[in-house]
Scaffold this motif. Sequence first.
Motif, PDB file in Angstrom:
ATOM      1  N   THR A  16       0.850  -1.184   0.000  1.00  0.00           N
ATOM      2  CA  THR A  16       0.000   0.000   0.000  1.00  0.00           C
ATOM      3  C   THR A  16       0.890   1.239   0.000  1.00  0.00           C
ATOM      4  O   THR A  16       1.816   1.347   0.809  1.00  0.00           O
ATOM      5  N   HIS A  17       0.616   2.156  -0.913  1.00  0.00           N
ATOM      6  CA  HIS A  17       1.341   3.424  -0.980  1.00  0.00           C
ATOM      7  C   HIS A  17       0.399   4.543  -0.571  1.00  0.00           C
ATOM      8  O   HIS A  17      -0.786   4.509  -0.899  1.00  0.00           O
ATOM      9  N   ARG A  18       0.914   5.558   0.103  1.00  0.00           N
ATOM     10  CA  ARG A  18       0.155   6.741   0.483  1.00  0.00           C
ATOM     11  C   ARG A  18       0.608   7.883  -0.429  1.00  0.00           C
ATOM     12  O   ARG A  18       1.766   8.279  -0.401  1.00  0.00           O
ATOM     13  N   LEU A  19      -0.319   8.379  -1.242  1.00  0.00           N
ATOM     14  CA  LEU A  19       0.018   9.387  -2.237  1.00  0.00           C
ATOM     15  C   LEU A  19      -0.948  10.566  -2.169  1.00  0.00           C
ATOM     16  O   LEU A  19      -2.081  10.423  -1.697  1.00  0.00           O
ATOM     17  N   GLU A  20      -0.488  11.724  -2.655  1.00  0.00           N
ATOM     18  CA  GLU A  20      -1.335  12.912  -2.719  1.00  0.00           C
ATOM     19  C   GLU A  20      -2.447  12.705  -3.749  1.00  0.00           C
ATOM     20  O   GLU A  20      -2.225  12.123  -4.799  1.00  0.00           O
ATOM     21  N   ARG A  21      -3.658  13.175  -3.451  1.00  0.00           N
ATOM     22  CA  ARG A  21      -4.818  13.005  -4.334  1.00  0.00           C
ATOM     23  C   ARG A  21      -4.715  13.921  -5.542  1.00  0.00           C
ATOM     24  O   ARG A  21      -5.314  14.997  -5.587  1.00  0.00           O
ATOM     25  N   LYS A  22      -3.964  13.494  -6.540  1.00  0.00           N
ATOM     26  CA  LYS A  22      -3.890  14.209  -7.816  1.00  0.00           C
ATOM     27  C   LYS A  22      -3.434  13.214  -8.878  1.00  0.00           C
ATOM     28  O   LYS A  22      -2.687  12.280  -8.582  1.00  0.00           O
ATOM     29  N   VAL A  23      -3.899  13.408 -10.088  1.00  0.00           N
ATOM     30  CA  VAL A  23      -3.490  12.536 -11.185  1.00  0.00           C
ATOM     31  C   VAL A  23      -2.029  12.843 -11.477  1.00  0.00           C
ATOM     32  O   VAL A  23      -1.670  13.979 -11.770  1.00  0.00           O
ATOM     33  N   ASP A  24      -1.179  11.824 -11.363  1.00  0.00           N
ATOM     34  CA  ASP A  24       0.254  12.036 -11.527  1.00  0.00           C
ATOM     35  C   ASP A  24       0.931  10.710 -11.844  1.00  0.00           C
ATOM     36  O   ASP A  24       0.350   9.648 -11.673  1.00  0.00           O
TER      37      ASP A  24
END
Length: 68
Positions: A16-24
Amino acid sequence: MSTEEVEVECPVCRKTHRLERKVDVFYCRKKPLVLLNDRHGWRLMVVKEISERQDRELDRLWGSEDEG
Protein backbone atom coordinates in the motif's frame (compact mmCIF):
# COMPACT_ATOMS: atom_id res chain seq x y z
CA MET A 1 -3.31 10.32 6.91
CA SER A 2 -4.25 13.80 5.76
CA THR A 3 -7.43 14.45 3.76
CA GLU A 4 -5.25 15.30 0.74
CA GLU A 5 -3.73 11.80 0.65
CA VAL A 6 -5.09 8.45 -0.45
CA GLU A 7 -3.86 4.92 0.24
CA VAL A 8 -3.75 2.71 -2.86
CA GLU A 9 -2.57 -0.83 -3.50
CA CYS A 10 0.39 -1.08 -5.86
CA PRO A 11 0.09 -3.53 -8.79
CA VAL A 12 3.89 -3.85 -8.95
CA CYS A 13 4.98 -4.56 -5.36
CA ARG A 14 1.52 -5.41 -3.89
CA LYS A 15 2.10 -3.01 -0.98
CA THR A 16 0.00 0.00 0.00
CA HIS A 17 1.34 3.42 -0.98
CA ARG A 18 0.15 6.74 0.48
CA LEU A 19 0.02 9.39 -2.24
CA GLU A 20 -1.33 12.91 -2.72
CA ARG A 21 -4.82 13.01 -4.33
CA LYS A 22 -3.89 14.21 -7.82
CA VAL A 23 -3.49 12.54 -11.19
CA ASP A 24 0.25 12.04 -11.53
CA VAL A 25 2.97 9.60 -12.61
CA PHE A 26 4.91 7.65 -9.98
CA TYR A 27 7.57 4.95 -10.07
CA CYS A 28 7.77 1.72 -8.09
CA ARG A 29 10.67 -0.63 -8.69
CA LYS A 30 11.57 1.44 -11.77
CA LYS A 31 8.15 0.83 -13.38
CA PRO A 32 5.98 3.84 -14.31
CA LEU A 33 2.55 4.01 -12.65
CA VAL A 34 -0.20 6.56 -12.93
CA LEU A 35 -2.51 7.51 -10.06
CA LEU A 36 -6.01 8.12 -11.36
CA ASN A 37 -9.56 8.50 -10.12
CA ASP A 38 -12.27 6.68 -12.06
CA ARG A 39 -15.54 4.86 -11.30
CA HIS A 40 -13.56 2.39 -9.15
CA GLY A 41 -12.09 5.20 -7.02
CA TRP A 42 -8.42 6.12 -6.68
CA ARG A 43 -6.03 3.47 -8.00
CA LEU A 44 -2.60 2.92 -9.50
CA MET A 45 -2.24 1.54 -13.01
CA VAL A 46 0.92 0.43 -14.83
CA VAL A 47 1.86 2.63 -17.80
CA LYS A 48 2.54 0.60 -20.92
CA GLU A 49 4.93 2.19 -23.40
CA ILE A 50 3.96 1.83 -27.06
CA SER A 51 5.84 2.42 -30.31
CA GLU A 52 5.15 5.28 -32.72
CA ARG A 53 3.59 2.76 -35.11
CA GLN A 54 1.22 1.49 -32.41
CA ASP A 55 0.39 5.11 -31.51
CA ARG A 56 -0.51 5.94 -35.13
CA GLU A 57 -2.66 2.79 -35.36
CA LEU A 58 -4.53 3.75 -32.18
CA ASP A 59 -5.00 7.29 -33.52
CA ARG A 60 -6.49 5.84 -36.69
CA LEU A 61 -8.82 3.52 -34.76
CA TRP A 62 -9.98 6.13 -32.26
CA GLY A 63 -10.07 9.09 -34.68
CA SER A 64 -7.42 11.36 -33.21
CA GLU A 65 -8.01 15.12 -33.52
CA ASP A 66 -4.33 15.64 -34.44
CA GLU A 67 -4.71 13.96 -37.83
CA GLY A 68 -4.04 16.29 -40.75
